[in-house]
Design a protein around this motif. Structure first.
Motif, PDB file in Angstrom:
ATOM      1  N   UNK A  44      39.281  40.617  26.948  1.00 40.09           N
ATOM      2  CA  UNK A  44      37.960  40.597  27.588  1.00 40.09           C
ATOM      3  C   UNK A  44      38.065  40.147  29.044  1.00 40.09           C
ATOM      4  N   UNK A  45      38.498  41.049  29.949  1.00 42.13           N
ATOM      5  CA  UNK A  45      38.609  40.669  31.357  1.00 42.13           C
ATOM      6  C   UNK A  45      37.283  40.243  31.978  1.00 42.13           C
ATOM      7  N   UNK A  46      36.167  40.779  31.486  1.00 37.58           N
ATOM      8  CA  UNK A  46      34.876  40.435  32.079  1.00 37.58           C
ATOM      9  C   UNK A  46      34.537  38.977  31.821  1.00 37.58           C
ATOM     10  N   UNK A  47      34.631  38.525  30.572  1.00 37.72           N
ATOM     11  CA  UNK A  47      34.387  37.112  30.281  1.00 37.72           C
ATOM     12  C   UNK A  47      35.392  36.241  31.024  1.00 37.72           C
ATOM     13  N   UNK A  48      36.658  36.646  31.011  1.00 36.73           N
ATOM     14  CA  UNK A  48      37.691  35.885  31.701  1.00 36.73           C
ATOM     15  C   UNK A  48      37.444  35.777  33.188  1.00 36.73           C
ATOM     16  N   UNK A  49      36.914  36.828  33.793  1.00 37.72           N
ATOM     17  CA  UNK A  49      36.655  36.824  35.233  1.00 37.72           C
ATOM     18  C   UNK A  49      35.655  35.744  35.620  1.00 37.72           C
ATOM     19  N   UNK A  96      39.504  41.282  36.075  1.00 32.11           N
ATOM     20  CA  UNK A  96      39.756  39.865  35.836  1.00 32.11           C
ATOM     21  C   UNK A  96      39.699  39.029  37.114  1.00 32.11           C
ATOM     22  N   UNK A  97      40.169  39.569  38.225  1.00 36.73           N
ATOM     23  CA  UNK A  97      40.202  38.827  39.487  1.00 36.73           C
ATOM     24  C   UNK A  97      38.995  39.129  40.366  1.00 36.73           C
ATOM     25  N   UNK A  98      38.131  40.019  39.925  1.00 38.86           N
ATOM     26  CA  UNK A  98      37.138  40.568  40.843  1.00 38.86           C
ATOM     27  C   UNK A  98      35.963  39.644  41.118  1.00 38.86           C
ATOM     28  N   UNK A  99      35.586  38.762  40.200  1.00 39.00           N
ATOM     29  CA  UNK A  99      34.491  37.833  40.475  1.00 39.00           C
ATOM     30  C   UNK A  99      34.955  36.794  41.498  1.00 39.00           C
ATOM     31  N   UNK A 100      36.192  36.333  41.345  1.00 42.83           N
ATOM     32  CA  UNK A 100      36.776  35.459  42.378  1.00 42.83           C
ATOM     33  C   UNK A 100      36.714  36.144  43.730  1.00 42.83           C
ATOM     34  N   UNK A 156      33.555  43.648  39.424  1.00 38.17           N
ATOM     35  CA  UNK A 156      32.402  43.257  38.609  1.00 38.17           C
ATOM     36  C   UNK A 156      31.274  42.664  39.441  1.00 38.17           C
ATOM     37  N   UNK A 157      31.542  42.390  40.717  1.00 36.69           N
ATOM     38  CA  UNK A 157      30.515  41.831  41.580  1.00 36.69           C
ATOM     39  C   UNK A 157      30.441  40.319  41.481  1.00 36.69           C
ATOM     40  N   UNK A 158      29.568  39.740  42.313  1.00 38.16           N
ATOM     41  CA  UNK A 158      29.452  38.284  42.410  1.00 38.16           C
ATOM     42  C   UNK A 158      28.359  37.706  41.520  1.00 38.16           C
TER      43      UNK A 158
END
Length: 250
Positions: A44-49, A96-100, A156-158
């Motif tokens: 689940x990369x989205x939750x992880x992000x 996974x890194x995209x919210x950061x 995934x955006x901010x």
């Protein structure tokens, strides 16, 4: 130098040890390895992000994060290096890194073009990401192994995520909502149950469900002296609906 490990490998499985050996083969003597989390939600990369974005603020500048939640390992997704402000992140380009990245003031991104002589199709964390993270911890940005890009391909955006992103061993449910964005008088609805705010566990009667701002700044749903996951039937991915009571009042 510090290398921080964030994975869904499981703390009691065989993979974390291999990851650390691979890091220590390439890192400087005395490098500190920190286990941020090895029970990020599986696949689940989205939750992880969102969880990674909340956790990173507690780590020092120049920390190198090795972040691996990679259900697409061996497929078409890219392997990348992200510089977000003063910290570094190595992992898959799968969100996974995209919210950061989206919340950082300054970013640079590189695609990892290097491949080791021995590369497991299913364990890029050990064979590909770990050596790169170790080199970065040495201050080495090897130009023959990287190709700078305009940004991550999967974003995934901010924005916050109104879902449960992690359930800890107490049964508390962390959400992807930053607590500073939720009014204290808000009512949260999850799994057909309504919960209201309490400052901390001791402010809620035993057995009462409530939400509060947890120690990393997220909205967390808990049960005083009990297990919210069991009593409320909460799990990762459950939606959280926020109602501002002051706005809904007649």
């Amino acid at each position: 130098m510090m290398i921080a490990l964030f994975t869904d490998f499981g703390a009691d499985d065989i993979y974390v040890g291999q990851l650390k050996v691979a890091l220590l083969r390439h890192a400087a003597a005395g490098t500190t390895l920190i286990d941020v989390l090895h029970t990020a939600p599986n696949y689940d990369p989205r939750a992880g992000a969102h969880l990674l974005a909340a956790l990173r603020g507690w780590y020092l500048p120049d920390t190198v994060f090795l972040a691996v939640v990679d259900p697409g390992v061996g497929g078409e997704r890219d392997a990348v290096v992200l510089q977000a402000d003063t910290q570094w992140f190595v992992g898959p380009d799968n969100g996974l890194l995209s919210v950061v990245a989206a919340r950082a003031a300054r970013t640079r991104t590189w695609r990892i073009t290097w491949r080791p002589g021995m590369l497991s199709a299913s364990f890029h964390g050990r064979d590909l990401f770990a050596p790169m993270a170790a080199w970065l911890s040495l201050g080495d940005m090897p130009p023959d192994k990287l190709n700078e890009t305009a940004g991550l391909r999967v974003g995934l955006g901010a924005d916050d995520l109104a879902e449960v992103i992690y359930v800890d061993h107490y049964g508390n449910a962390l959400t992807g909502l930053r607590a500073g964005t939720v009014p204290r008088n808000a009512r949260l609805t999850i799994a057909a149950r309504d919960v209201t705010y309490a400052r901390v566990f001791s402010d809620a009667p035993a057995g009462q469900a409530f939400w509060y701002e947890n120690s990393i700044g997220l909205v967390e749903i808990a049960l005083s002296r009990g297990c919210a996951a069991t009593q409320l039937g909460v799990r990762v991915g459950d939606l959280v609906h926020v109602t501002d009571v002051s706005e809904s009042a007649p």
